[in-house]
Design a protein around this motif. Structure first.
Motif, short mmCIF file in Angstrom:
data_model
loop_
_atom_site.label_atom_id
_atom_site.label_comp_id
_atom_site.label_asym_id
_atom_site.label_seq_id
_atom_site.Cartn_x
_atom_site.Cartn_y
_atom_site.Cartn_z
N ALA A 113 -2.37 -0.25 -9.63
CA ALA A 113 -2.62 -1.65 -9.31
C ALA A 113 -3.48 -1.70 -8.06
N LEU A 114 -4.12 -2.83 -7.85
CA LEU A 114 -4.96 -3.03 -6.67
C LEU A 114 -4.29 -4.06 -5.77
N ILE A 115 -4.13 -3.71 -4.50
CA ILE A 115 -3.60 -4.67 -3.52
C ILE A 115 -4.68 -4.94 -2.49
N LEU B 42 3.00 -2.42 2.68
CA LEU B 42 3.43 -1.66 1.51
C LEU B 42 3.17 -0.16 1.63
N ALA B 43 2.39 0.24 2.62
CA ALA B 43 1.99 1.64 2.74
C ALA B 43 3.16 2.62 2.68
N PRO B 44 4.28 2.40 3.40
CA PRO B 44 5.37 3.37 3.32
C PRO B 44 6.01 3.46 1.94
N LEU B 45 5.94 2.37 1.16
CA LEU B 45 6.59 2.35 -0.16
C LEU B 45 5.76 3.04 -1.23
N VAL B 46 4.45 3.05 -1.07
CA VAL B 46 3.57 3.56 -2.13
C VAL B 46 2.79 4.80 -1.69
N ALA B 47 3.22 5.42 -0.59
CA ALA B 47 2.51 6.58 -0.06
C ALA B 47 2.66 7.81 -0.97
N PRO B 48 1.59 8.62 -1.09
CA PRO B 48 0.26 8.29 -0.59
C PRO B 48 -0.46 7.34 -1.54
N MET B 49 -1.27 6.45 -0.99
CA MET B 49 -2.07 5.58 -1.83
C MET B 49 -3.11 6.41 -2.57
N ARG B 50 -3.56 5.89 -3.70
CA ARG B 50 -4.57 6.62 -4.46
C ARG B 50 -5.96 6.46 -3.86
N ALA B 51 -6.20 5.32 -3.23
CA ALA B 51 -7.46 5.11 -2.52
C ALA B 51 -7.27 3.98 -1.52
N PRO C 75 -13.76 -8.79 8.79
CA PRO C 75 -14.09 -7.39 9.10
C PRO C 75 -12.90 -6.44 8.96
N SER C 76 -11.70 -6.95 9.18
CA SER C 76 -10.51 -6.09 9.13
C SER C 76 -9.96 -5.91 7.72
N MET C 77 -10.64 -6.41 6.72
CA MET C 77 -10.15 -6.39 5.34
C MET C 77 -9.86 -4.97 4.86
N LEU C 78 -8.74 -4.82 4.16
CA LEU C 78 -8.39 -3.56 3.50
C LEU C 78 -8.04 -3.84 2.05
N ALA C 79 -8.31 -2.87 1.19
CA ALA C 79 -7.86 -2.90 -0.19
C ALA C 79 -7.37 -1.50 -0.53
N ALA C 80 -6.52 -1.41 -1.54
CA ALA C 80 -5.98 -0.09 -1.89
C ALA C 80 -5.61 -0.04 -3.36
N GLU C 81 -5.86 1.12 -3.94
CA GLU C 81 -5.34 1.42 -5.27
C GLU C 81 -4.03 2.17 -5.09
N VAL C 82 -2.98 1.68 -5.75
CA VAL C 82 -1.66 2.30 -5.60
C VAL C 82 -1.04 2.53 -6.97
N ALA C 83 -0.13 3.47 -7.04
CA ALA C 83 0.57 3.74 -8.29
C ALA C 83 1.59 2.64 -8.57
N LEU C 84 1.72 2.26 -9.83
CA LEU C 84 2.72 1.28 -10.22
C LEU C 84 4.12 1.88 -10.05
N PRO C 85 5.07 1.10 -9.57
CA PRO C 85 6.45 1.61 -9.48
C PRO C 85 7.05 1.76 -10.87
N ARG C 86 8.03 2.62 -10.98
CA ARG C 86 8.71 2.80 -12.25
C ARG C 86 9.61 1.59 -12.55
N PRO C 87 9.68 1.17 -13.82
CA PRO C 87 10.59 0.07 -14.16
C PRO C 87 12.03 0.44 -13.84
N ALA C 88 12.78 -0.52 -13.36
CA ALA C 88 14.18 -0.28 -13.01
C ALA C 88 15.02 -0.16 -14.28
N ASP C 89 15.92 0.81 -14.30
CA ASP C 89 16.86 0.97 -15.41
C ASP C 89 18.18 0.35 -14.98
#
Length: 327
Positions: free
Chosen positions: A56-58, A67-76, A113-127
């Motif tokens: 997903a893209l954030i 969200l950085a600590p939750l999805v580390a490492p980001m894909r981009a 100027p401070s804008m950031l974007a990131a590609e991150v892995a989708l979390p696994r669906p909760a069981d």
């Protein structure tokens, strides 16, 4: 993936995960026609593509950093030219882009100027069916919610009010589209989310002993509303007797104690259509009393109604009321 495309287009410059004590190796993109930019646009716009790539893209500096600590490492991790990359964000790829590229990538007309974007892995669906009984006492179920802003706002309210999980029944929009992520303030990455069929939802309700509540517009003293409230009250009395609780004398503490002892699944439907008949027939209807018996306004926005009902069923209601009474 962004990193793979970048490496293919410019192998001599290289890309790498940032190592401690070393500056990051950064790739630069200046063309909006770059395949990596098209990839990010598709992540933002297509639920099918997000599912195929598992990404997903954030967008937004605050959201990316939160969200950085939750999805580390980001894909981009993507930043504008001339801006320092955050030191505390781990990523597989670091990319700088021109303002037109950032606008294309994020879908925004202008980018600070401070804008950031990131590609991150989708979390696994909760069981949720594997969750031990007793650990899910506040579950929000959404039925056919297509507005991404409403879905995201409901997830944000659920997380803020301490609800344990969100169930997405058939017909809901993708919780990881751009608008839902922004409206949720990243809550869709923090809450356990499960996409369930009607049968799976019913199994979940039964497995965890949840009382299913259907949020319905205020119908005054309708028979359906009265019967639903009576059923809930009877369930509360039975649970109170099982736990040795006396009948509530009406104090805030006693009312809150009964509510805390009542595991519930609150079900909300799309605006206009409401809950599907298959869900509604399995629930006790509850409504928010409105001024003039609902004659002034037919109904509330689903995100507003959901927040009110979740708050009323949460542990935060009594402390707030106690503060107000003390004024």
């Amino acid at each position: 993936m962004v990193g793979a495309m970048l490496q293919t287009r410019c192998p001599t410059r290289g890309v790498a995960v940032r190592c401690a004590g070393q500056p990051p190796q950064v790739m630069h993109i200046s063309s909006t026609a770059n395949q990596a930019v098209k990839h990010c646009v598709r992540l933002r716009e297509s639920a099918k593509y997000r599912g195929e790539t598992g990404s997903a893209l954030i967008c937004g500096r605050d959201l990316v950093q939160e969200l950085a600590p939750l999805v580390a490492p980001m894909r981009a991790l993507v930043a504008l030219d001339g801006e320092a990359l955050p030191e505390n964000i781990a990523s597989q790829r670091y990319v700088t882009v021109t303002p037109p590229v950032m606008q294309k990538l994020t879908g925004l007309g202008t980018c600070p100027p401070s804008m950031l974007a990131a590609e991150v892995a989708l979390p696994r669906p909760a069981d949720l069916l594997r969750t031990p009984r007793g650990q899910l006492t506040r579950v929000l179920a959404l039925d056919g919610i297509q507005d991404a802003g409403n879905l995201g706002t409901l997830c944000r309210s659920a997380l803020a009010l301490g609800w344990h999980a969100v169930v997405l029944l058939p017909g809901c929009c993708d919780p990881y589209n751009d608008k839902a992520i922004k409206a949720s303030r990243g809550a869709v990455f923090k809450l356990p989310l499960a996409q369930c069929s009607l049968e799976q939802w019913q199994q979940l309700v039964e497995a965890h002993g949840l009382v299913p509540l259907a949020a319905e517009p205020d119908r005054g003293s309708s028979s359906s509303g009265s019967s639903g409230q009576a059923a809930i009250a009877a369930d509360q009395r039975q649970r109170g007797q099982e736990h040795g609780l006396e009948a509530p004398p009406g104090s805030l503490a006693d009312v809150q104690r009964q509510l805390a002892d009542l595991p519930v699944c609150l079900c909300l439907g799309a605006e206009g259509q409401g809950l599907s008949p298959a869900v509604l027939q399995r629930c006790h209807p509850v409504s928010i009393p409105q001024a003039a018996g609902g004659q002034l306004m037919e109904s509330l926005n689903v995100a507003a109604a959901g927040a009110i009902l979740m708050f009323a069923l949460s542990r935060g209601a009594a402390p707030l009321l106690a503060q107000l009474v003390a004024l």
